[in-house]
Motif scaffolding. Structure first.
Motif, PDB file in Angstrom:
ATOM      1  N   HIS A 293       6.081   0.839  -2.734  1.00 23.18           N
ATOM      2  CA  HIS A 293       7.368   0.174  -2.585  1.00 23.18           C
ATOM      3  C   HIS A 293       7.324  -0.948  -1.555  1.00 23.18           C
ATOM      4  O   HIS A 293       7.925  -2.004  -1.758  1.00 23.18           O
ATOM      5  N   GLN A 294       6.628  -0.728  -0.450  1.00 21.72           N
ATOM      6  CA  GLN A 294       6.543  -1.773   0.569  1.00 21.72           C
ATOM      7  C   GLN A 294       5.467  -2.803   0.230  1.00 21.72           C
ATOM      8  O   GLN A 294       5.504  -3.924   0.740  1.00 21.72           O
ATOM      9  N   TYR A 295       4.516  -2.427  -0.612  1.00 17.23           N
ATOM     10  CA  TYR A 295       3.539  -3.397  -1.116  1.00 17.23           C
ATOM     11  C   TYR A 295       3.251  -3.047  -2.575  1.00 17.23           C
ATOM     12  O   TYR A 295       2.366  -2.259  -2.886  1.00 17.23           O
ATOM     13  N   HIS A 296       4.018  -3.643  -3.479  1.00 20.68           N
ATOM     14  CA  HIS A 296       3.982  -3.283  -4.892  1.00 20.68           C
ATOM     15  C   HIS A 296       2.594  -3.377  -5.533  1.00 20.68           C
ATOM     16  O   HIS A 296       2.249  -2.530  -6.371  1.00 20.68           O
ATOM     17  N   PRO A 297       1.765  -4.378  -5.207  1.00 18.32           N
ATOM     18  CA  PRO A 297       0.460  -4.479  -5.878  1.00 18.32           C
ATOM     19  C   PRO A 297      -0.471  -3.313  -5.619  1.00 18.32           C
ATOM     20  O   PRO A 297      -1.491  -3.173  -6.315  1.00 18.32           O
ATOM     21  N   SER A 298      -0.178  -2.488  -4.627  1.00 24.97           N
ATOM     22  CA  SER A 298      -1.045  -1.329  -4.397  1.00 24.97           C
ATOM     23  C   SER A 298      -0.942  -0.324  -5.540  1.00 24.97           C
ATOM     24  O   SER A 298      -1.877   0.454  -5.781  1.00 24.97           O
ATOM     25  N   LYS A 299       0.167  -0.330  -6.261  1.00 21.19           N
ATOM     26  CA  LYS A 299       0.364   0.649  -7.338  1.00 21.19           C
ATOM     27  C   LYS A 299      -0.613   0.436  -8.492  1.00 21.19           C
ATOM     28  O   LYS A 299      -1.350   1.374  -8.863  1.00 21.19           O
ATOM     29  N   PRO A 300      -0.682  -0.774  -9.091  1.00 20.37           N
ATOM     30  CA  PRO A 300      -1.675  -0.941 -10.161  1.00 20.37           C
ATOM     31  C   PRO A 300      -3.104  -0.809  -9.664  1.00 20.37           C
ATOM     32  O   PRO A 300      -3.969  -0.321 -10.400  1.00 20.37           O
ATOM     33  N   ALA A 301      -3.354  -1.213  -8.430  1.00 19.49           N
ATOM     34  CA  ALA A 301      -4.718  -1.102  -7.902  1.00 19.49           C
ATOM     35  C   ALA A 301      -5.147   0.356  -7.814  1.00 19.49           C
ATOM     36  O   ALA A 301      -6.245   0.729  -8.272  1.00 19.49           O
ATOM     37  N   ILE A 302      -4.292   1.198  -7.254  1.00 20.73           N
ATOM     38  CA  ILE A 302      -4.640   2.616  -7.096  1.00 20.73           C
ATOM     39  C   ILE A 302      -4.672   3.316  -8.452  1.00 20.73           C
ATOM     40  O   ILE A 302      -5.539   4.162  -8.709  1.00 20.73           O
ATOM     41  N   HIS A 303      -3.764   2.944  -9.350  1.00 16.35           N
ATOM     42  CA  HIS A 303      -3.732   3.585 -10.663  1.00 16.35           C
ATOM     43  C   HIS A 303      -4.893   3.156 -11.556  1.00 16.35           C
ATOM     44  O   HIS A 303      -5.313   3.922 -12.440  1.00 16.35           O
ATOM     45  N   GLU A 304      -5.419   1.964 -11.344  1.00 17.38           N
ATOM     46  CA  GLU A 304      -6.539   1.478 -12.155  1.00 17.38           C
ATOM     47  C   GLU A 304      -7.895   1.820 -11.562  1.00 17.38           C
ATOM     48  O   GLU A 304      -8.912   1.744 -12.256  1.00 17.38           O
ATOM     49  N   ALA A 305      -7.928   2.167 -10.285  1.00  7.26           N
ATOM     50  CA  ALA A 305      -9.203   2.473  -9.634  1.00  7.26           C
ATOM     51  C   ALA A 305      -9.821   3.723 -10.246  1.00  7.26           C
ATOM     52  O   ALA A 305      -9.111   4.678 -10.588  1.00  7.26           O
ATOM     53  N   ASP A 306     -11.145   3.714 -10.393  1.00  8.48           N
ATOM     54  CA  ASP A 306     -11.807   4.931 -10.860  1.00  8.48           C
ATOM     55  C   ASP A 306     -12.363   5.753  -9.700  1.00  8.48           C
ATOM     56  O   ASP A 306     -12.618   6.950  -9.842  1.00  8.48           O
ATOM     57  N   VAL A 307     -12.529   5.128  -8.510  1.00  5.82           N
ATOM     58  CA  VAL A 307     -12.947   5.838  -7.306  1.00  5.82           C
ATOM     59  C   VAL A 307     -12.088   5.350  -6.134  1.00  5.82           C
ATOM     60  O   VAL A 307     -12.030   4.147  -5.867  1.00  5.82           O
ATOM     61  N   VAL A 308     -11.397   6.273  -5.478  1.00  2.00           N
ATOM     62  CA  VAL A 308     -10.627   5.968  -4.271  1.00  2.00           C
ATOM     63  C   VAL A 308     -11.329   6.649  -3.096  1.00  2.00           C
ATOM     64  O   VAL A 308     -11.480   7.874  -3.092  1.00  2.00           O
ATOM     65  N   VAL A 309     -11.748   5.846  -2.127  1.00  2.67           N
ATOM     66  CA  VAL A 309     -12.428   6.372  -0.947  1.00  2.67           C
ATOM     67  C   VAL A 309     -11.454   6.294   0.220  1.00  2.67           C
ATOM     68  O   VAL A 309     -11.093   5.203   0.676  1.00  2.67           O
ATOM     69  N   MET A 310     -11.015   7.446   0.690  1.00  2.00           N
ATOM     70  CA  MET A 310     -10.110   7.511   1.829  1.00  2.00           C
ATOM     71  C   MET A 310     -10.932   7.795   3.082  1.00  2.00           C
ATOM     72  O   MET A 310     -11.622   8.818   3.159  1.00  2.00           O
ATOM     73  N   ILE A 311     -10.854   6.886   4.054  1.00  2.00           N
ATOM     74  CA  ILE A 311     -11.665   6.996   5.267  1.00  2.00           C
ATOM     75  C   ILE A 311     -10.738   7.187   6.462  1.00  2.00           C
ATOM     76  O   ILE A 311      -9.885   6.346   6.749  1.00  2.00           O
ATOM     77  N   GLY A 312     -10.895   8.315   7.160  1.00  2.00           N
ATOM     78  CA  GLY A 312     -10.061   8.584   8.327  1.00  2.00           C
ATOM     79  C   GLY A 312      -8.615   8.853   7.983  1.00  2.00           C
ATOM     80  O   GLY A 312      -7.732   8.619   8.807  1.00  2.00           O
ATOM     81  N   CYS A 313      -8.340   9.346   6.768  1.00  2.00           N
ATOM     82  CA  CYS A 313      -6.974   9.603   6.306  1.00  2.00           C
ATOM     83  C   CYS A 313      -6.757  11.098   6.097  1.00  2.00           C
ATOM     84  O   CYS A 313      -7.697  11.887   6.112  1.00  2.00           O
ATOM     85  N   ARG A 314      -5.503  11.431   5.876  1.00  2.00           N
ATOM     86  CA  ARG A 314      -5.141  12.792   5.515  1.00  2.00           C
ATOM     87  C   ARG A 314      -4.394  12.781   4.190  1.00  2.00           C
ATOM     88  O   ARG A 314      -3.580  11.888   3.937  1.00  2.00           O
ATOM     89  N   LEU A 315      -4.661  13.773   3.365  1.00  2.00           N
ATOM     90  CA  LEU A 315      -3.928  13.916   2.113  1.00  2.00           C
ATOM     91  C   LEU A 315      -2.592  14.596   2.398  1.00  2.00           C
ATOM     92  O   LEU A 315      -2.341  15.739   2.016  1.00  2.00           O
ATOM     93  N   ASP A 316      -1.721  13.850   3.084  1.00  2.00           N
ATOM     94  CA  ASP A 316      -0.415  14.390   3.454  1.00  2.00           C
ATOM     95  C   ASP A 316       0.650  13.814   2.548  1.00  2.00           C
ATOM     96  O   ASP A 316       0.358  13.320   1.458  1.00  2.00           O
ATOM     97  N   ASN A 317       1.904  13.865   2.991  1.00  2.00           N
ATOM     98  CA  ASN A 317       3.006  13.411   2.143  1.00  2.00           C
ATOM     99  C   ASN A 317       2.899  11.942   1.779  1.00  2.00           C
ATOM    100  O   ASN A 317       3.329  11.524   0.704  1.00  2.00           O
ATOM    101  N   GLN A 318       2.324  11.133   2.675  1.00  2.00           N
ATOM    102  CA  GLN A 318       2.218   9.697   2.390  1.00  2.00           C
ATOM    103  C   GLN A 318       1.289   9.421   1.222  1.00  2.00           C
ATOM    104  O   GLN A 318       1.457   8.440   0.492  1.00  2.00           O
TER     105      GLN A 318
END
Length: 605
Positions: A293-318
């Motif tokens: 919502h705060q950066y709309h282009p992140s939605k198609p990028a994340i939905h189209e990605a075949d590998v998401v590498v989260m570095i130093g993150c937590r799989l929390d509510n965000q």
């Protein structure tokens, strides 16, 4: 002639005489050895660790520690409220990435709890110290007695009471290491007042390991080659990889490696919401927030990605706990974290790696592949998004002028940044004020502004931190401007902290996005309540600028957009702590609209 018995008696008498002499000498040494109060031992322990910033509201329980800080020549900033002291310590820790100290009394501890919560959400290594009630009669209803250790426990990595003055340095060492190693974060120590005021040898506790109690390099976890190899292979085979970077990158000081890897491999990089930005506009690979919502282009990028590498993150509510619709089910999710504590949050990931973020990013650069087309697609999407928002806000502002409407909050954010220089610090605080300025930051950055840094509330969205964070930015970077854009509700939550700016001669510029109430909450109520109205969220017309003038600062009221730019110039030129009170209209932000109208699954839910 002396007998063997006589010789034996003589030897025993000589030994006793020698032993008595040694005891007398030891007693003499002990009597001559200088003793200092427990509070002074505490101060010396923190001085030895290298603490550069301490914040307090001076109280009687803490006086021995304050005397110790004075003798150690450690700067202490006296604050108008303990919550302010905590936020100031937090802000300094976020910028310097070094532990800071917040010292409070028992009742002050209760006031500091919100700051503890904010620091906990951001993994900020603030060391909270309570000069607590007497240990001798603990549990008997002592003066100002509270169980501060238990209260602090769920909000800190480590919470303990010092039970022996000879162990003060030991407990400081334990707290320091807990705050800085692994998953960094705030810690809490309670020093009972009877120990605080009692006297102990100067070297109390220093005859045990660790003999060197200065700050030491933080241990780093190196990746297990057998665990690293399959992750690098997965990335190598990916067609559309992307990186989401979080707190762990910042606190491990790995942002340079993040930028190098993203730019070299042409992998787009996104930042978790509600966190200090890891990368700025100088890094081409940084796209914006991983927030639909705060950066709309992140939605198609994340939905189209075949590998998401989260570095130093937590799989929390965000991150919606790693689940759809945020991250699709068929996407390979990789989590890289520098501590076991972080990995515990990320048990749902498809692949996990225990590794210092910098070490992993250095290994990532060994991948022999680049993703130019995928990368350029995200760059183009960002450019399109910026242009669409620029066109939208230009049309809104033209209508504002034609119809005599108040300024749009996004336009205010853009106009503020247009008046700032490269290297200046921007802070924002509030509900919609925060959300609109997240959008504004990305637009202004794409237009070329290279800020020195950005600070704002962490993932608990605690209002009222803005002035303290702006103070911290200006205090550490006095040659730069520190500009705060705050909602009127957020300023009312923490505005008392402005006195510290006047007292310490740390001039900041405060822009109040004044829409006359808790607009973010009003908008949610209007979409939730059956009658379509809002309730208990309005403020009276508050002359914030007059408050600053009365305290010796600079203040101006702005009701039209064309008057803002010259007012901003005058505020900067004044050299004083300044306030521009801007009457804005309430405009619902995309994130509030999405979550209150459609009840979509979003990164904040």
């Amino acid at each position: 002639m002396p007998t063997r018995t006589t010789y034996g008696r003589l030897r025993v008498e000589q030994k006793c005489h020698l032993k008595n002499s040694l005891h007398e000498k030891e007693s003499l040494d002990m009597s001559e050895q200088k003793k200092i109060r427990g509070g002074a031992l505490l101060a010396r322990a923190f001085k030895q660790k290298g603490v550069e910033h301490a914040f307090t509201l001076a109280g009687g329980f803490c006086n021995p520690a304050l005397e110790g800080f004075m003798e150690c020549q450690m700067p202490v900033i006296n604050c108008p409220h303990e919550q302010v002291a905590g936020h100031l310590a937090d802000g300094h820790a976020r910028i310097t990435r070094k532990p800071t100290l917040c010292l409070v009394g028992p009742e002050g501890f209760a006031n500091a709890v919100p700051a503890m919560l904010e620091a906990w959400g951001e993994r900020s290594p603030v060391i909270f110290v309570t000069g607590s009630s007497t240990l001798k009669r603990q549990g008997s209803g002592g003066f100002k007695e509270i169980d501060d250790v238990a209260i602090a426990a769920p909000l800190t990595k480590y919470s303990a009471q010092i039970v022996d003055g000879h162990r003060i340095s030991e407990f400081v060492d334990r707290a320091w290491k807990a705050a800085t190693t692994g998953y960094p974060g705030p810690v809490h120590l309670a020093l009972p007042v009877d120990i605080m005021f009692s006297s102990f040898p100067e070297d109390a506790g220093l005859n045990e390991r660790p003999f060197d109690r200065t700050d030491t390099p933080v241990p780093r976890a190196w990746p297990d080659p057998s665990a690293l190899a399959p992750i690098l292979d997965t990335i190598q085979k990916a067609k559309r990889p992307l990186i989401i970077a979080g707190h762990g990158v910042w606190w491990s000081r790995s942002e340079a490696q993040l930028s190098a890897a993203g730019n070299a491999l042409r992998i787009p990089v996104y930042n978790v919401p509600y966190h200090t930005k890891n990368l700025g506009e100088s890094s081409e690979c940084y796209m914006g927030l991983a927030d639909f919502h705060q950066y709309h282009p992140s939605k198609p990028a994340i939905h189209e990605a075949d590998v998401v590498v989260m570095i130093g993150c937590r799989l929390d509510n965000q991150m919606n706990f790693g689940n759809p619709p945020f991250i699709p089910e068929n996407t390979k999710l990789v989590c890289v974290n520098g501590s076991h504590e972080e990995l515990d949050y990320n048990h749902a990931a498809d692949m996990q790696l225990l590794s210092d973020p910098g070490a992993f990013l250095e290994a990532l650069t060994t991948v022999k592949k680049t993703w130019h087309d995928w990368f350029n697609l995200q760059v183009q999407r960002r450019q399109t998004w910026v242009q669409e928002w620029s066109d939208h806000i230009a049309a809104e502002s033209a209508t504002d002028l034609a119809e005599g409407r108040k300024m749009h909050p996004l336009q205010l954010g853009l106009d503020v940044q247009a008046a700032m220089n490269d290297g200046d610090w921007l802070i924002f605080d509030g509900g919609n004020t925060h959300f609109w300025n997240e959008i504004g930051v990305n637009i202004a950055a794409k237009r070329g502004l290279k800020l020195g840094g950005i600070l704002h509330p962490g993932n608990y969205s605690l209002l009222g931190v803005g002035v303290s964070f702006a103070f911290a930015a200006k205090h550490i970077h006095p040659e730069k401007n520190a500009v705060l854009i705050t909602g009127d509700g957020a300023f009312l939550s923490g505005g008392l902290s402005i006195e510290a700016c006047f007292q310490e001669k740390v001039p900041i510029i405060v822009i109040v996005d004044n829409n006359g109430g808790l607009d973010c909450i009003s908008q949610q109520q209007e979409r939730l309540f059956e009658n379509g109205q809002h309730y208990a969220t309005d403020f009276r017309d508050i002359p914030f600028h007059g408050m600053f003038e009365g305290m010796g600062g600079h203040g101006e009221l702005v009701t039209r957009r064309e008057d803002f730019a010259p007012a901003m110039q005058r505020a900067i030129a004044s050299g004083k702590t300044a306030c521009i009170n801007v009457k804005c209209r309430g405009v619902i932000s995309p994130i509030v609209a999405a979550t209150s109208d459609k009840r979509e699954k979003a990164s904040i839910e």
